[in-house]
Design an enzyme around this catalytic site. Structure first.
Site, PDB file in Angstrom:
ATOM      1  CG  HIS A  65      -2.055  -1.048   0.993  1.00 24.49           C
ATOM      2  ND1 HIS A  65      -2.810  -1.536   2.035  1.00 24.49           N
ATOM      3  CD2 HIS A  65      -2.497  -1.681  -0.125  1.00 24.49           C
ATOM      4  CE1 HIS A  65      -3.672  -2.427   1.569  1.00 24.49           C
ATOM      5  NE2 HIS A  65      -3.497  -2.531   0.266  1.00 24.49           N
ATOM      6  CG  HIS A 111      -6.903 -11.281  -7.106  1.00 30.94           C
ATOM      7  ND1 HIS A 111      -6.185 -11.008  -8.259  1.00 30.94           N
ATOM      8  CD2 HIS A 111      -7.240 -12.593  -7.184  1.00 30.94           C
ATOM      9  CE1 HIS A 111      -6.081 -12.121  -8.983  1.00 30.94           C
ATOM     10  NE2 HIS A 111      -6.720 -13.096  -8.357  1.00 30.94           N
ATOM     11  CB  SER A 169      -5.746  -2.235  -3.015  1.00 34.99           C
ATOM     12  OG  SER A 169      -6.580  -3.340  -3.288  1.00 34.99           O
ATOM     13  CD  GLU A 198     -12.469 -10.797  -3.926  1.00 30.64           C
ATOM     14  OE1 GLU A 198     -12.462 -12.033  -3.842  1.00 30.64           O
ATOM     15  OE2 GLU A 198     -11.439 -10.098  -3.888  1.00 30.64           O
ATOM     16  CG  ASP A 210     -10.557 -15.521 -12.621  1.00 33.53           C
ATOM     17  OD1 ASP A 210      -9.581 -14.779 -12.392  1.00 33.53           O
ATOM     18  OD2 ASP A 210     -10.448 -16.752 -12.773  1.00 33.53           O
ATOM     19  N   GLY A 211     -10.393 -11.958 -11.616  1.00 35.70           N
ATOM     20  CA  GLY A 211      -9.563 -10.836 -12.026  1.00 35.70           C
ATOM     21  C   GLY A 211      -8.570 -11.181 -13.116  1.00 35.70           C
ATOM     22  CG  ASP A 244      -2.974  -8.318  -3.080  1.00 34.33           C
ATOM     23  OD1 ASP A 244      -2.236  -9.272  -2.761  1.00 34.33           O
ATOM     24  OD2 ASP A 244      -3.542  -7.586  -2.242  1.00 34.33           O
TER      25      ASP A 244
END
Length: 286
Positions: free
Chosen positions: A18, A41, A106, A124, A149-150, A170
């Site tokens: 971050h 994600h 994030s 997500e 699904d990212g 991530d």
């Protein structure tokens, strides 16, 4: 590793990813050109540090809690800006007064940095986390939340119409083949949009897949950063993690080489910050 990030919010891994994310957003939004941000994600968006999940692990106390207790005098600029973003979120969404209650994931850090005209898609896959993420941004038209699904989003959304992008990857790293899936997704993203900025977080539990992943980036310009808590880490706890940034903006490496060793020194004896850069980068340790 437990998928639900509420157990790990504000831990040492979040300090790395971050701080870097806030600095990337600052530098990328400094140009008067529109920016597309994809968070593959995204998690729940924000986290209750007084909740059962955070209290169960105590990881926030050993992470963000230590930094918040530090004097801002002499603090690197990137760290100060990150902590200011954390405090701003807590003041807006947490109870008044006292210690830090709410920690921004994030998506919240991205949202705070967006300018009019920028575009943000937060993905997500986990149903419960996706529901919480949608609640976090209910009514906010600047954020597009997708239960998806990212990795598929990398294929579907690149290249962006803005021609400038920050892609944050991530993953939860619960699947045994996560590094293989991640490697394919990053390669695909770079083929579709070679000039995008990609920030990819990973845990280090076995050196071999990490080495293979970094090797797969050969030919790309990147900065790899790792934070190692050292041998005092209790058994079963994650002790080392990394963040590799492909196509980092100008001045990013300079800022992180100042910030990350400073953070490591505040986390306890034996904690190390490691860097490697390519192409032509010289490995360094602080």
């Amino acid at each position: 590793m437990n998928y639900r990030h509420g157990y790990h919010a504000g831990n040492f891994a979040d300090l790395l990813k971050h701080t870097a994310l806030c600095e990337l957003l600052r530098l990328l939004t400094a140009k008067d050109k529109k920016l597309f941000v994809l968070d593959t994600h995204a998690g729940a968006g924000g986290y209750d540090l007084a909740g059962a999940q955070a209290r169960r692990t105590g990881e926030a106390e050993a992470g963000i809690g230590r930094l918040m207790a530090e004097s801002r005098t002499g603090m690197p600029g990137a760290v100060a800006r990150y902590l200011a973003a954390v405090q701003a979120y807590d003041r807006k969404f947490g109870p008044a007064g006292g210690a830090l209650h709410r920690y921004p994931g994030s998506p919240r850090l991205v949202r705070a940095a967006l300018r009019p005209g920028d575009r943000f898609v937060a993905c997500e896959k986990h149903p419960e986390e996706a529901m919480l993420l949608k609640r976090e941004f209910a009514g906010d038209r600047a954020v597009e939340v997708r239960q998806a699904d990212g990795y598929h989003a990398v294929k579907a959304l690149l290249p962006p119409v803005e021609r400038r992008a920050l892609v944050l990857i991530d993953p939860p790293f619960e699947a045994t083949d996560e590094f293989e899936v991640l490697t394919r997704a990053v390669r695909h993203g770079l083929r579709r949009f070679a000039t995008g900025c990609y920030a990819i977080w990973y845990p280090i539990k076995d050196g071999a897949p990490v080495s293979d992943f970094i090797t797969s980036l050969a030919g790309a310009k990147y900065l790899n950063m790792e934070l190692d808590l050292g041998p005092r880490t209790p058994d079963g706890k994650l002790a080392t993690c990394g963040l590799v940034v492909v196509n980092p903006p100008w001045k990013f490496e300079e800022a992180m080489r100042e910030a990350l060793p400073w953070i490591a020194a505040r986390l306890g004896p034996g904690v190390r910050a490691n860097f490697s850069a390519a192409p032509g980068g010289t490995p360094a340790q602080a």
